[in-house]
Motif scaffolding. Structure first.
Motif, PDB file in Angstrom:
ATOM      1  N   VAL A   1      65.900  29.478 -24.512  1.00 58.61           N
ATOM      2  CA  VAL A   1      66.042  30.867 -24.080  1.00 58.61           C
ATOM      3  C   VAL A   1      66.282  30.876 -22.581  1.00 58.61           C
ATOM      4  CG1 VAL A   1      64.913  33.117 -23.892  1.00 58.61           C
ATOM      5  CG2 VAL A   1      64.585  31.720 -25.949  1.00 58.61           C
ATOM      6  N   VAL A   2      67.412  31.438 -22.161  1.00 62.08           N
ATOM      7  CA  VAL A   2      67.761  31.464 -20.745  1.00 62.08           C
ATOM      8  C   VAL A   2      67.234  32.744 -20.105  1.00 62.08           C
ATOM      9  CG1 VAL A   2      69.809  30.055 -21.122  1.00 62.08           C
ATOM     10  CG2 VAL A   2      70.015  32.549 -21.149  1.00 62.08           C
TER      11      VAL A   2
ATOM     12  N   ARG B   1      70.798  23.024 -32.546  1.00 59.24           N
ATOM     13  CA  ARG B   1      70.392  23.383 -31.190  1.00 59.24           C
ATOM     14  C   ARG B   1      71.060  24.678 -30.797  1.00 59.24           C
ATOM     15  NH1 ARG B   1      69.262  17.894 -27.755  1.00 59.24           N
ATOM     16  NH2 ARG B   1      68.229  16.767 -29.444  1.00 59.24           N
ATOM     17  N   LEU B   2      70.276  25.567 -30.240  1.00 59.57           N
ATOM     18  CA  LEU B   2      70.682  26.942 -30.011  1.00 59.57           C
ATOM     19  C   LEU B   2      70.387  27.345 -28.585  1.00 59.57           C
ATOM     20  CD1 LEU B   2      68.743  28.180 -33.158  1.00 59.57           C
ATOM     21  CD2 LEU B   2      71.187  27.683 -33.116  1.00 59.57           C
ATOM     22  N   THR B   3      71.165  28.280 -28.065  1.00 69.13           N
ATOM     23  CA  THR B   3      70.921  28.853 -26.748  1.00 69.13           C
ATOM     24  C   THR B   3      71.066  30.360 -26.849  1.00 69.13           C
ATOM     25  OG1 THR B   3      71.846  26.893 -25.673  1.00 69.13           O
ATOM     26  CG2 THR B   3      71.630  28.869 -24.322  1.00 69.13           C
ATOM     27  N   ALA B   4      70.166  31.107 -26.227  1.00 65.66           N
ATOM     28  CA  ALA B   4      70.212  32.565 -26.318  1.00 65.66           C
ATOM     29  C   ALA B   4      69.567  33.199 -25.108  1.00 65.66           C
ATOM     30  CB  ALA B   4      69.500  33.045 -27.584  1.00 65.66           C
ATOM     31  N   ALA B   5      69.940  34.432 -24.864  1.00 58.93           N
ATOM     32  CA  ALA B   5      69.249  35.276 -23.895  1.00 58.93           C
ATOM     33  C   ALA B   5      68.120  36.013 -24.605  1.00 58.93           C
ATOM     34  CB  ALA B   5      70.224  36.283 -23.288  1.00 58.93           C
ATOM     35  N   ARG B   6      67.269  36.644 -23.844  1.00 56.83           N
ATOM     36  CA  ARG B   6      66.308  37.563 -24.438  1.00 56.83           C
ATOM     37  C   ARG B   6      67.072  38.733 -25.072  1.00 56.83           C
ATOM     38  NH1 ARG B   6      63.693  36.236 -19.413  1.00 56.83           N
ATOM     39  NH2 ARG B   6      64.796  38.005 -18.475  1.00 56.83           N
ATOM     40  N   ASN B   7      66.546  39.256 -26.160  1.00 58.84           N
ATOM     41  CA  ASN B   7      67.146  40.375 -26.888  1.00 58.84           C
ATOM     42  C   ASN B   7      68.514  40.024 -27.463  1.00 58.84           C
ATOM     43  OD1 ASN B   7      66.483  43.001 -27.819  1.00 58.84           O
ATOM     44  ND2 ASN B   7      67.999  43.893 -26.435  1.00 58.84           N
ATOM     45  N   GLU B   8      68.691  38.747 -27.799  1.00 57.67           N
ATOM     46  CA  GLU B   8      69.909  38.298 -28.454  1.00 57.67           C
ATOM     47  C   GLU B   8      69.544  37.676 -29.796  1.00 57.67           C
ATOM     48  OE1 GLU B   8      74.016  35.865 -27.367  1.00 57.67           O
ATOM     49  OE2 GLU B   8      72.198  35.413 -26.218  1.00 57.67           O
ATOM     50  N   PHE B   9      70.430  37.808 -30.769  1.00 58.44           N
ATOM     51  CA  PHE B   9      70.273  37.130 -32.049  1.00 58.44           C
ATOM     52  C   PHE B   9      71.030  35.806 -32.011  1.00 58.44           C
ATOM     53  CE2 PHE B   9      69.395  41.467 -33.452  1.00 58.44           C
ATOM     54  CZ  PHE B   9      68.424  41.300 -34.440  1.00 58.44           C
TER      55      PHE B   9
END
Length: 650
Positions: free
Chosen positions: A183-184, A49-57
């Protein structure tokens, strides 16, 4: 009463006759903060399970264990992650993790043997060619891993995304690992907010890719440009990769090659990513310095250009040489920034405060453990930083592991130690440098070399008493990885450096959004001192999640809740290759005085001298992140923010 001896004998005979239990091959999901070594034990997590912003790897791993039979012809695929839109193509990259065998540990006590580091791509991210990541074999009784990178495009809608990694092998073997990504509603900048200058000596690239020492600029520049592209996609800058001969270069050719990387028009996956530094690498004479500065100013690049006054005086350069070079630069090119690897004490003792614009102390001298440098030294730079145009950067060297074998042992005890880019140190050590930079209020990072042993990177990187010291890339020749185009190959450490750079963006974002105290508190709880970097990947992931949560509260209008301190303990493993046991189903001078060797180069070899989860933390780290999410987001007032930030309950 009848004897039970015959019954015992019968049972013993039965137990001897029964066949031994056969261990089957296994596949499981793993975070980015575990180094899956051949000795790693099999686990059972079927999700990450992953969490990221836009334009993030974000990154994670799919690990395999051969069991008693081994696996042959292993292939893996992840076509896309689907949600509000589809993440696919260049935004999803799979790699086979190649092993490097160490013969001597960087730090006494670390295991010697095979370590994962080189990442052979399935389809490479620079030329877009099919390479030889697959198929591969997993020997019986050993483990291997596949690395997965996912880039969230700038225009991707926030929400939940799901993808399935399918692993297949000979004999009809098939297993799947599910990746769930949240994606936040936030976007990371393409150009790093933390400027960097990672040095690269072009002859090393020439030798590694051609076997020669005499590459022409026409041969070398396209290859060097590919290295710069890969660096920018890992959020740092190769500042000195320009060929030294001829000098001055034909400025039209220089601009055509490097202008896109300086202006942000190169075709990187981080759209608009620009170089954050540019080193003057020409002769130290007045005319060349003047012409270089004029051209940089005309092109709008002068604010990022600099000249090194020397390297670690008095060891690499004498203080007399530093003074002569600085005075020359001030007279001939007054707009060109000067940079020196030294500390506040030496700068004051040798009257350098007015000649240096960017001072770059060792991390060991900015928050040290010995003598004059014991404790936080940030206040000793206050007066220097009052002069307009000055900056405090920071760097690490072989002092992080010990420039002489066995030194720095008191700091490098299990579970602690300095930030380190050695391949046989924990993932946390490679991710920590940018956190320490933030804590010290430094505004840039220098690293003395990135291709020091590029020619032998696949087999040997032992240099300056460390495995990987000054070598962060691998030469992606067709002989090594297939295809037809020579490209750079990323190390696992590049991915961890990128993660540290992204962590810095979250620290800065929370600070800019109005709560710098919270950002500092989270960072200091994670890293009590620069010499006390933990090996617990779960702690890094939990700290990052706290930053994301706080940023969402500050920017989404949710009523801020007071920080409740440290999350419940999810385990703090001390083995840098093992983050714990996963849950069953989730992993979460004037020319005459100019030295013939430029500062920072070796006279003999021409080489620079000197010394919720993002797929992190392994299974226990992900579990720890889930624990944290449940703990940190409790309460009715925080429910709305919870839905914006963390992954759904498992």
């Amino acid at each position: 009463m009848p004897s039970i001896r015959p019954l015992r004998l019968a049972l013993l005979s039965l137990s001897v006759a029964l066949p031994a239990f056969a261990a089957s091959p296994a596949v499981w999901g793993e975070g980015l903060m575990v180094k899956v070594r051949p000795e790693s034990a099999a686990r059972s997590a079927t999700e990450v399970r992953l969490t990221a912003a836009r334009n993030e790897f974000v990154s994670f791993q799919v690990a395999l264990h051969g069991g008693d039979s081994g696996l042959q012809g292993v292939r893996a695929r992840l076509p896309s992650l689907e949600g509000p839109t589809k993440l696919q193509g260049p935004d999803v990259t799979l790699y086979r993790e190649a092993l490097v065998t160490t013969k001597k540990a960087s730090v006494a006590g670390e295991p010697v043997g095979r370590w994962p580091d080189g990442l052979v791509p399935d389809t490479d991210e620079v030329a877009g060619e099919q390479r030889t990541a697959f198929p591969f074999d997993v020997p019986a009784g050993e483990a291997r891993a596949v690395w997965v990178d996912v880039h969230v495009p700038k225009d991707a809608p926030p929400g939940d995304y799901t993808g399935t990694v399918t692993v297949e092998a000979a004999g009809g073997f098939q297993r799947q690992v599910t990746a769930r990504l949240t994606v936040v509603d936030a976007t990371l900048p393409s150009t790093s907010s933390l400027p960097s200058a990672f040095l690269l000596w072009p002859p090393h690239v020439c030798r590694a890719h051609t076997g020669r020492e005499d590459c022409t600029p026409q041969e070398l520049q396209p290859l060097l440009a590919r290295y710069q592209r890969m660096a920018l996609e890992h959020r740092f800058t190769l500042s000195s990769l320009f060929p030294r001969k001829p000098w001055p270069p034909a400025w039209s050719d220089f601009d055509a090659t490097w202008g896109p990387y300086l202006d942000g028009t190169a075709p990187t996956r981080l759209p608009g990513a620009r170089m954050t530094s540019l080193e003057y690498v020409g002769p130290l004479d007045a005319q060349n310095l003047r012409d270089f500065t004029a051209h940089m100013k005309a092109k709008g690049w002068l604010d990022r250009a600099y000249v090194q006054l020397g390297d670690e005086p008095p060891y690499g350069t004498s203080f007399e040489q530093v003074h002569a070079t600085a005075e020359l630069v001030r007279q001939a090119a007054p707009g060109l920034r000067t940079l020196l690897t030294t500390n506040s004490h030496e700068m004051g003792n040798h009257d350098l405060e007015g000649l240096v614009d960017s001072v770059v102390p060792l991390v060991n001298h900015l928050d040290g453990t010995e003598g004059t440098f014991r404790g936080d030294q940030r206040d000793t730079y206050t007066d220097f930083l009052k002069r307009p145009g000055t900056a405090l950067w920071m760097y690490q060297s072989c002092m992080s592991h010990g420039c002489a074998y066995g030194t720095n042992a008191p700091e490098n005890k299990p579970g602690a130690g300095w930030p380190s880019y050695m391949l046989d140190r924990s993932s946390a050590k490679a991710r920590a440098m940018e956190w320490v930079t933030f804590l010290e209020g430094a505004t840039g990072e220098l690293y003395y070399q990135s291709v020091g042993m590029l020619s032998t990177a696949w087999t040997d990187q032992y240099r300056f008493n460390g495995n990987g010291d000054g070598t962060l890339f691998y030469p992606g020749t067709p002989a090594a990885i297939g295809g037809t185009t020579d490209v750079p190959v990323a190390s696992l450490r590049l991915k961890l450096i990128r993660q540290g750079m992204q962590d810095y963006e979250w620290l800065k974002a929370v600070s800019d959004a109005g709560d710098p105290g919270f950002a500092r508190k989270v960072a200091r709880e994670l890293i009590p001192a620069a010499s006390r970097v933990p090996d617990d990947g779960a702690a890094f992931d939990a700290a990052r999640l706290r930053l994301i949560q706080r940023h969402q509260e500050l920017t989404a209008g949710a009523e801020p809740a007071p920080d409740a301190g440290t999350p419940p303990d999810a385990g703090s493993p001390t083995d840098p290759t093992d983050a714990g046991t996963p849950p069953e189903d989730v992993a979460e001078g004037p020319p005459a005085e100019t030295p013939t060797v430029r500062p920072g180069e070796d006279a003999e070899a021409g080489a620079p001298t000197g010394g919720c989860t993002t797929g992190g933390g392994g299974s226990a780290a992900v579990a720890g992140s889930l624990l944290f999410a449940a703990w940190a987001l409790a309460g009715a007032r925080r429910e709305r923010a919870r839905k914006k930030v963390c992954q759904r309950p498992g």
